[in-house]
Scaffold this motif. Structure first.
Motif, PDB file in Angstrom:
ATOM      1  N   PRO A   6      20.259  -0.511  -1.766  1.00 11.36           N
ATOM      2  CA  PRO A   6      18.900  -0.335  -1.780  1.00 11.36           C
ATOM      3  C   PRO A   6      18.274   0.735  -2.525  1.00 11.36           C
ATOM      4  O   PRO A   6      18.693   1.555  -1.986  1.00 11.36           O
ATOM      5  N   GLU A   7      16.848   1.158  -2.720  1.00  3.28           N
ATOM      6  CA  GLU A   7      16.585   2.540  -2.656  1.00  3.28           C
ATOM      7  C   GLU A   7      14.951   1.763  -2.726  1.00  3.28           C
ATOM      8  O   GLU A   7      14.001   0.696  -3.697  1.00  3.28           O
ATOM      9  N   ILE A   8      14.292   2.377  -1.970  1.00  2.11           N
ATOM     10  CA  ILE A   8      12.626   2.371  -1.238  1.00  2.11           C
ATOM     11  C   ILE A   8      11.947   3.212  -2.464  1.00  2.11           C
ATOM     12  O   ILE A   8      12.856   4.334  -3.252  1.00  2.11           O
ATOM     13  N   GLU A   9      10.659   2.650  -2.562  1.00  2.00           N
ATOM     14  CA  GLU A   9       9.875   2.918  -3.931  1.00  2.00           C
ATOM     15  C   GLU A   9       8.546   2.430  -3.760  1.00  2.00           C
ATOM     16  O   GLU A   9       7.981   1.960  -2.803  1.00  2.00           O
ATOM     17  N   VAL A  10       7.830   4.068  -3.016  1.00  3.69           N
ATOM     18  CA  VAL A  10       6.641   3.752  -2.220  1.00  3.69           C
ATOM     19  C   VAL A  10       5.133   4.529  -3.662  1.00  3.69           C
ATOM     20  O   VAL A  10       5.315   5.365  -4.009  1.00  3.69           O
ATOM     21  N   THR A  11       4.223   3.676  -3.707  1.00  2.24           N
ATOM     22  CA  THR A  11       3.250   3.652  -5.192  1.00  2.24           C
ATOM     23  C   THR A  11       2.007   4.103  -3.859  1.00  2.24           C
ATOM     24  O   THR A  11       1.641   2.533  -3.531  1.00  2.24           O
ATOM     25  N   PRO A  12       1.072   4.302  -4.336  1.00  2.85           N
ATOM     26  CA  PRO A  12       1.117   5.546  -5.051  1.00  2.85           C
ATOM     27  C   PRO A  12       1.956   6.842  -3.896  1.00  2.85           C
ATOM     28  O   PRO A  12       1.990   6.695  -2.589  1.00  2.85           O
ATOM     29  N   LEU A  13       2.348   7.830  -4.163  1.00  4.37           N
ATOM     30  CA  LEU A  13       2.865   8.863  -3.136  1.00  4.37           C
ATOM     31  C   LEU A  13       1.998   9.133  -2.463  1.00  4.37           C
ATOM     32  O   LEU A  13       2.104   9.789  -1.697  1.00  4.37           O
ATOM     33  N   ALA A  26      -7.548   2.763   2.099  1.00  3.08           N
ATOM     34  CA  ALA A  26      -6.446   2.504   0.842  1.00  3.08           C
ATOM     35  C   ALA A  26      -4.672   1.810   0.885  1.00  3.08           C
ATOM     36  O   ALA A  26      -5.377   0.977   1.837  1.00  3.08           O
ATOM     37  N   THR A  27      -4.117   1.247   0.090  1.00  4.27           N
ATOM     38  CA  THR A  27      -3.055   0.790  -0.068  1.00  4.27           C
ATOM     39  C   THR A  27      -1.915   0.946  -0.420  1.00  4.27           C
ATOM     40  O   THR A  27      -2.347   1.729  -1.545  1.00  4.27           O
ATOM     41  N   VAL A  28      -0.912   1.031   0.055  1.00  6.60           N
ATOM     42  CA  VAL A  28       0.183   2.273  -0.465  1.00  6.60           C
ATOM     43  C   VAL A  28       1.271   0.563   0.130  1.00  6.60           C
ATOM     44  O   VAL A  28       1.072  -0.182   0.546  1.00  6.60           O
ATOM     45  N   THR A  29       2.016   0.330  -1.605  1.00  8.39           N
ATOM     46  CA  THR A  29       2.496  -0.686  -1.828  1.00  8.39           C
ATOM     47  C   THR A  29       4.390   0.180  -1.823  1.00  8.39           C
ATOM     48  O   THR A  29       4.740   1.024  -1.929  1.00  8.39           O
ATOM     49  N   ILE A  30       4.970  -0.574  -0.419  1.00  8.16           N
ATOM     50  CA  ILE A  30       6.377   0.208  -0.661  1.00  8.16           C
ATOM     51  C   ILE A  30       7.199  -1.030  -1.471  1.00  8.16           C
ATOM     52  O   ILE A  30       7.408  -2.616  -1.200  1.00  8.16           O
ATOM     53  N   SER A  31       8.167  -0.690  -2.077  1.00  8.62           N
ATOM     54  CA  SER A  31       9.168  -1.754  -2.930  1.00  8.62           C
ATOM     55  C   SER A  31      10.425  -1.382  -3.254  1.00  8.62           C
ATOM     56  O   SER A  31      10.985   0.168  -2.518  1.00  8.62           O
ATOM     57  N   ASP A  68       2.126  -4.326   0.844  1.00 13.77           N
ATOM     58  CA  ASP A  68       2.150  -3.316   0.619  1.00 13.77           C
ATOM     59  C   ASP A  68       1.497  -3.338   2.376  1.00 13.77           C
ATOM     60  O   ASP A  68       1.362  -3.710   3.209  1.00 13.77           O
ATOM     61  N   VAL A  69       1.039  -2.100   2.545  1.00 15.28           N
ATOM     62  CA  VAL A  69       0.454  -1.668   3.933  1.00 15.28           C
ATOM     63  C   VAL A  69      -0.953  -1.331   3.947  1.00 15.28           C
ATOM     64  O   VAL A  69      -1.433   0.013   2.757  1.00 15.28           O
ATOM     65  N   ALA A  70      -1.927  -1.578   4.190  1.00 16.67           N
ATOM     66  CA  ALA A  70      -3.019  -0.894   4.566  1.00 16.67           C
ATOM     67  C   ALA A  70      -3.618   0.365   5.875  1.00 16.67           C
ATOM     68  O   ALA A  70      -3.361   0.149   7.028  1.00 16.67           O
ATOM     69  N   THR A  79      -0.132  11.570   7.577  1.00 15.95           N
ATOM     70  CA  THR A  79       0.982  11.295   7.254  1.00 15.95           C
ATOM     71  C   THR A  79       1.638   9.599   7.061  1.00 15.95           C
ATOM     72  O   THR A  79       1.884   9.549   8.578  1.00 15.95           O
ATOM     73  N   LEU A  80       1.971   9.348   6.085  1.00 19.17           N
ATOM     74  CA  LEU A  80       2.882   7.680   6.496  1.00 19.17           C
ATOM     75  C   LEU A  80       4.316   8.145   6.065  1.00 19.17           C
ATOM     76  O   LEU A  80       4.608   8.802   5.403  1.00 19.17           O
ATOM     77  N   THR A  81       5.488   7.745   7.668  1.00 20.90           N
ATOM     78  CA  THR A  81       6.325   7.676   7.483  1.00 20.90           C
ATOM     79  C   THR A  81       7.416   5.912   7.811  1.00 20.90           C
ATOM     80  O   THR A  81       6.622   5.829   8.272  1.00 20.90           O
ATOM     81  N   ILE A  82       8.047   5.995   6.844  1.00 24.15           N
ATOM     82  CA  ILE A  82       8.640   5.186   6.432  1.00 24.15           C
ATOM     83  C   ILE A  82      10.679   4.614   7.235  1.00 24.15           C
ATOM     84  O   ILE A  82      10.953   5.824   6.589  1.00 24.15           O
TER      85      ILE A  82
END
Length: 82
Positions: A6-13, A26-31, A68-70, A79-82
């Motif tokens: 697996p490889e996580i990508e978060v946009t926007p950073l 705002a919305t952040v997308t975790i892919s 999506d994370v609102a 700070t957002l921590t995943i």
């Protein structure tokens, strides 16, 4: 796609939000851009006045899947921590 897991990508950073009527959002997308299942056990936001919408956790994302994370704030840094 990534190779071998697996490889996580978060946009926007990062996000900058302007408050309107006391709160901003705002919305952040975790892919999962990898090639196997991505398990997410927690999504936390820290900072005075910061919150996120409710999410069903833990969750799993198949390769190519995203969520999506609102985010919401009344101001300041967070700070957002995943």
């Amino acid at each position: 796609m990534g190779a071998g897991g697996p490889e996580i990508e978060v946009t926007p950073l990062s996000v900058e939000m302007e408050r309107i009527c006391g709160q901003a959002g705002a919305t952040v997308t975790i892919s999962n851009v990898g090639d196997t299942l991505l398990s997410i056990s927690g999504v936390d936001v820290d900072g005075d006045g910061w919150s996120r919408d409710a999410m069903q956790l833990p969750m799993e994302l198949d390769p190519g899947e995203s969520v999506d994370v609102a985010l919401h704030t009344t101001g300041g840094e967070g700070t957002l921590t995943i």
